[in-house]
Motif scaffolding. Structure first.
Motif, PDB file in Angstrom:
ATOM      1  N   MET A  84       5.498   2.192   9.691  1.00 12.67           N
ATOM      2  CA  MET A  84       4.907   2.293   8.364  1.00 12.67           C
ATOM      3  C   MET A  84       5.993   2.718   7.387  1.00 12.67           C
ATOM      4  O   MET A  84       6.673   3.711   7.607  1.00 12.67           O
ATOM      5  N   THR A  85       6.167   1.923   6.321  1.00 10.90           N
ATOM      6  CA  THR A  85       7.116   2.296   5.288  1.00 10.90           C
ATOM      7  C   THR A  85       6.378   2.579   3.988  1.00 10.90           C
ATOM      8  O   THR A  85       5.314   2.034   3.719  1.00 10.90           O
ATOM      9  N   LEU A  86       6.991   3.442   3.193  1.00  8.63           N
ATOM     10  CA  LEU A  86       6.497   3.810   1.882  1.00  8.63           C
ATOM     11  C   LEU A  86       7.564   3.411   0.868  1.00  8.63           C
ATOM     12  O   LEU A  86       8.739   3.764   1.034  1.00  8.63           O
ATOM     13  N   ILE A  87       7.173   2.650  -0.134  1.00  6.57           N
ATOM     14  CA  ILE A  87       8.091   2.336  -1.226  1.00  6.57           C
ATOM     15  C   ILE A  87       8.113   3.566  -2.122  1.00  6.57           C
ATOM     16  O   ILE A  87       7.089   3.915  -2.714  1.00  6.57           O
ATOM     17  N   THR A  88       9.268   4.226  -2.213  1.00 11.18           N
ATOM     18  CA  THR A  88       9.326   5.494  -2.950  1.00 11.18           C
ATOM     19  C   THR A  88       9.814   5.319  -4.380  1.00 11.18           C
ATOM     20  O   THR A  88       9.399   6.072  -5.257  1.00 11.18           O
ATOM     21  N   GLN A  89      10.705   4.359  -4.614  1.00 11.54           N
ATOM     22  CA  GLN A  89      11.240   4.155  -5.954  1.00 11.54           C
ATOM     23  C   GLN A  89      11.435   2.668  -6.200  1.00 11.54           C
ATOM     24  O   GLN A  89      11.836   1.932  -5.306  1.00 11.54           O
ATOM     25  N   VAL A  90      11.178   2.260  -7.452  1.00  9.02           N
ATOM     26  CA  VAL A  90      11.360   0.869  -7.851  1.00  9.02           C
ATOM     27  C   VAL A  90      11.874   0.847  -9.281  1.00  9.02           C
ATOM     28  O   VAL A  90      11.291   1.482 -10.159  1.00  9.02           O
ATOM     29  N   LYS A  91      12.956   0.132  -9.496  1.00 10.02           N
ATOM     30  CA  LYS A  91      13.405  -0.202 -10.846  1.00 10.02           C
ATOM     31  C   LYS A  91      13.588  -1.708 -10.844  1.00 10.02           C
ATOM     32  O   LYS A  91      14.528  -2.232 -10.233  1.00 10.02           O
ATOM     33  N   GLU A  92      12.668  -2.407 -11.488  1.00  6.80           N
ATOM     34  CA  GLU A  92      12.626  -3.875 -11.421  1.00  6.80           C
ATOM     35  C   GLU A  92      13.982  -4.486 -11.744  1.00  6.80           C
ATOM     36  O   GLU A  92      14.655  -4.085 -12.693  1.00  6.80           O
ATOM     37  N   ASN A  93      14.363  -5.463 -10.929  1.00 13.37           N
ATOM     38  CA  ASN A  93      15.623  -6.213 -11.051  1.00 13.37           C
ATOM     39  C   ASN A  93      16.855  -5.345 -10.858  1.00 13.37           C
ATOM     40  O   ASN A  93      17.970  -5.785 -11.166  1.00 13.37           O
ATOM     41  N   SER A  94      16.683  -4.151 -10.319  1.00  8.58           N
ATOM     42  CA  SER A  94      17.817  -3.257 -10.133  1.00  8.58           C
ATOM     43  C   SER A  94      17.875  -2.669  -8.715  1.00  8.58           C
ATOM     44  O   SER A  94      18.877  -2.814  -8.029  1.00  8.58           O
ATOM     45  N   TYR A  95      16.793  -1.998  -8.285  1.00 10.75           N
ATOM     46  CA  TYR A  95      16.786  -1.429  -6.936  1.00 10.75           C
ATOM     47  C   TYR A  95      15.369  -1.065  -6.511  1.00 10.75           C
ATOM     48  O   TYR A  95      14.469  -0.918  -7.334  1.00 10.75           O
ATOM     49  N   PHE A  96      15.211  -0.919  -5.190  1.00 10.46           N
ATOM     50  CA  PHE A  96      14.021  -0.278  -4.646  1.00 10.46           C
ATOM     51  C   PHE A  96      14.413   0.453  -3.381  1.00 10.46           C
ATOM     52  O   PHE A  96      15.445   0.167  -2.769  1.00 10.46           O
ATOM     53  N   ILE A  97      13.610   1.446  -3.039  1.00  9.77           N
ATOM     54  CA  ILE A  97      13.886   2.280  -1.874  1.00  9.77           C
ATOM     55  C   ILE A  97      12.634   2.320  -1.006  1.00  9.77           C
ATOM     56  O   ILE A  97      11.532   2.551  -1.515  1.00  9.77           O
ATOM     57  N   ASP A  98      12.841   2.085   0.289  1.00 10.06           N
ATOM     58  CA  ASP A  98      11.743   2.267   1.235  1.00 10.06           C
ATOM     59  C   ASP A  98      12.129   3.341   2.235  1.00 10.06           C
ATOM     60  O   ASP A  98      13.294   3.480   2.586  1.00 10.06           O
ATOM     61  N   GLN A 135      10.710   5.197   5.972  1.00  6.00           N
ATOM     62  CA  GLN A 135       9.772   5.158   7.090  1.00  6.00           C
ATOM     63  C   GLN A 135       8.921   6.417   7.065  1.00  6.00           C
ATOM     64  O   GLN A 135       9.436   7.519   6.916  1.00  6.00           O
ATOM     65  N   LYS A 136       7.611   6.247   7.187  1.00  7.11           N
ATOM     66  CA  LYS A 136       6.702   7.377   7.342  1.00  7.11           C
ATOM     67  C   LYS A 136       6.371   7.593   8.813  1.00  7.11           C
ATOM     68  O   LYS A 136       6.251   8.714   9.264  1.00  7.11           O
ATOM     69  N   PHE A 137       6.157   6.478   9.542  1.00  5.50           N
ATOM     70  CA  PHE A 137       5.921   6.516  10.982  1.00  5.50           C
ATOM     71  C   PHE A 137       6.684   5.360  11.592  1.00  5.50           C
ATOM     72  O   PHE A 137       6.733   4.276  11.018  1.00  5.50           O
ATOM     73  N   GLY A 138       7.274   5.573  12.760  1.00  9.89           N
ATOM     74  CA  GLY A 138       7.985   4.492  13.419  1.00  9.89           C
ATOM     75  C   GLY A 138       9.032   5.001  14.388  1.00  9.89           C
ATOM     76  O   GLY A 138       9.008   6.165  14.785  1.00  9.89           O
ATOM     77  N   PRO A 139       9.959   4.132  14.748  1.00 13.11           N
ATOM     78  CA  PRO A 139      10.899   4.451  15.819  1.00 13.11           C
ATOM     79  C   PRO A 139      12.005   5.438  15.445  1.00 13.11           C
ATOM     80  O   PRO A 139      12.648   5.997  16.329  1.00 13.11           O
ATOM     81  N   TYR A 140      12.223   5.665  14.171  1.00 12.89           N
ATOM     82  CA  TYR A 140      13.297   6.556  13.748  1.00 12.89           C
ATOM     83  C   TYR A 140      12.739   7.924  13.386  1.00 12.89           C
ATOM     84  O   TYR A 140      11.599   8.039  12.957  1.00 12.89           O
ATOM     85  N   SER A 141      13.565   8.963  13.517  1.00  8.93           N
ATOM     86  CA  SER A 141      13.121  10.254  13.002  1.00  8.93           C
ATOM     87  C   SER A 141      13.407  10.343  11.512  1.00  8.93           C
ATOM     88  O   SER A 141      12.793  11.142  10.817  1.00  8.93           O
ATOM     89  N   PHE A 142      14.308   9.488  11.023  1.00  6.35           N
ATOM     90  CA  PHE A 142      14.604   9.411   9.594  1.00  6.35           C
ATOM     91  C   PHE A 142      15.034   7.994   9.268  1.00  6.35           C
ATOM     92  O   PHE A 142      15.843   7.403  10.001  1.00  6.35           O
ATOM     93  N   TYR A 170      19.858   6.567   8.627  1.00  5.79           N
ATOM     94  CA  TYR A 170      18.840   6.711   9.663  1.00  5.79           C
ATOM     95  C   TYR A 170      19.219   7.793  10.655  1.00  5.79           C
ATOM     96  O   TYR A 170      20.390   8.130  10.820  1.00  5.79           O
ATOM     97  N   GLY A 171      18.201   8.342  11.274  1.00  3.81           N
ATOM     98  CA  GLY A 171      18.378   9.321  12.334  1.00  3.81           C
ATOM     99  C   GLY A 171      17.470   8.958  13.488  1.00  3.81           C
ATOM    100  O   GLY A 171      16.431   8.318  13.294  1.00  3.81           O
ATOM    101  N   LEU A 172      17.885   9.354  14.670  1.00  9.31           N
ATOM    102  CA  LEU A 172      17.127   9.024  15.878  1.00  9.31           C
ATOM    103  C   LEU A 172      16.564  10.288  16.524  1.00  9.31           C
ATOM    104  O   LEU A 172      17.164  11.358  16.418  1.00  9.31           O
ATOM    105  N   PRO A 173      15.432  10.143  17.189  1.00 12.99           N
ATOM    106  CA  PRO A 173      14.885  11.290  17.913  1.00 12.99           C
ATOM    107  C   PRO A 173      15.690  11.561  19.192  1.00 12.99           C
ATOM    108  O   PRO A 173      16.612  10.821  19.520  1.00 12.99           O
TER     109      PRO A 173
END
Length: 153
Positions: A70-84, A86-93, A115-118
């Motif tokens: 599960m990913t969460l889109i945290t920031q969006v600036k149209e035509n410039s950048y976006f950030i996703d 992970q909220k749940f999944g294989p990574y710890s970060f 990214y970080g791993l468990p």
């Protein structure tokens, strides 16, 4: 927890607006993900990308084991950048920044993943033996697919 970084830069023969239209649409992620990953969107509200948007997937990254992500889109600036993130999944970060910058001949796209791993020490070993190279190959595949779609015209 140790944090790793993967960065990819690619030039695309398309405008920033064309790149944004493609890459900010989660439905297109499957087109640039290796088939062997078993990537499948399981929940998505079908709206244009916005901060707070949640997207859920199933992936099969290793050994035929299917994982929920599960990913969460945290920031969006149209035509410039976006950030996703992970909220749940294989990574710890997982924190993935997508940047789009106009150039005289198209668009410079930069992906930066932290990214970080468990599992502590075992996670560090897994990164060295498997994860780092797997992520690198996924982004190399994306570069190839994007070249085919945008740069071979």
């Amino acid at each position: 927890m140790k944090i790793y970084k993967q960065e990819t830069v690619q030039h695309v023969n398309a405008t920033v607006e064309e790149c944004w239209a493609f890459f900010s649409n989660p439905k297109n992620l499957q087109k640039i993900t290796p088939e062997g990953m078993g990537f499948q969107i399981t929940d998505f509200d079908q709206k244009s990308m916005y901060p707070g948007q949640i997207i859920q997937y199933k992936v099969t990254p290793l050994l035929g084991i299917t994982l929920s992500w599960m990913t969460l889109i945290t920031q969006v600036k149209e035509n410039s950048y976006f950030i996703d993130e992970q909220k749940f999944g294989p990574y710890s970060f997982w924190h993935h920044k997508h940047f789009f910058e106009a150039t005289p001949t198209g668009t410079k796209m930069t992906d930066v993943v932290h990214y970080g791993l468990p599992l502590g020490f075992l996670g560090r070993i897994m990164n060295t033996l498997v994860v780092k190279n797997k992520l690198k190959s996924i982004f190399e595949y994306r570069v190839t697919k994007v070249d085919e779609m945008f740069n071979s015209k």
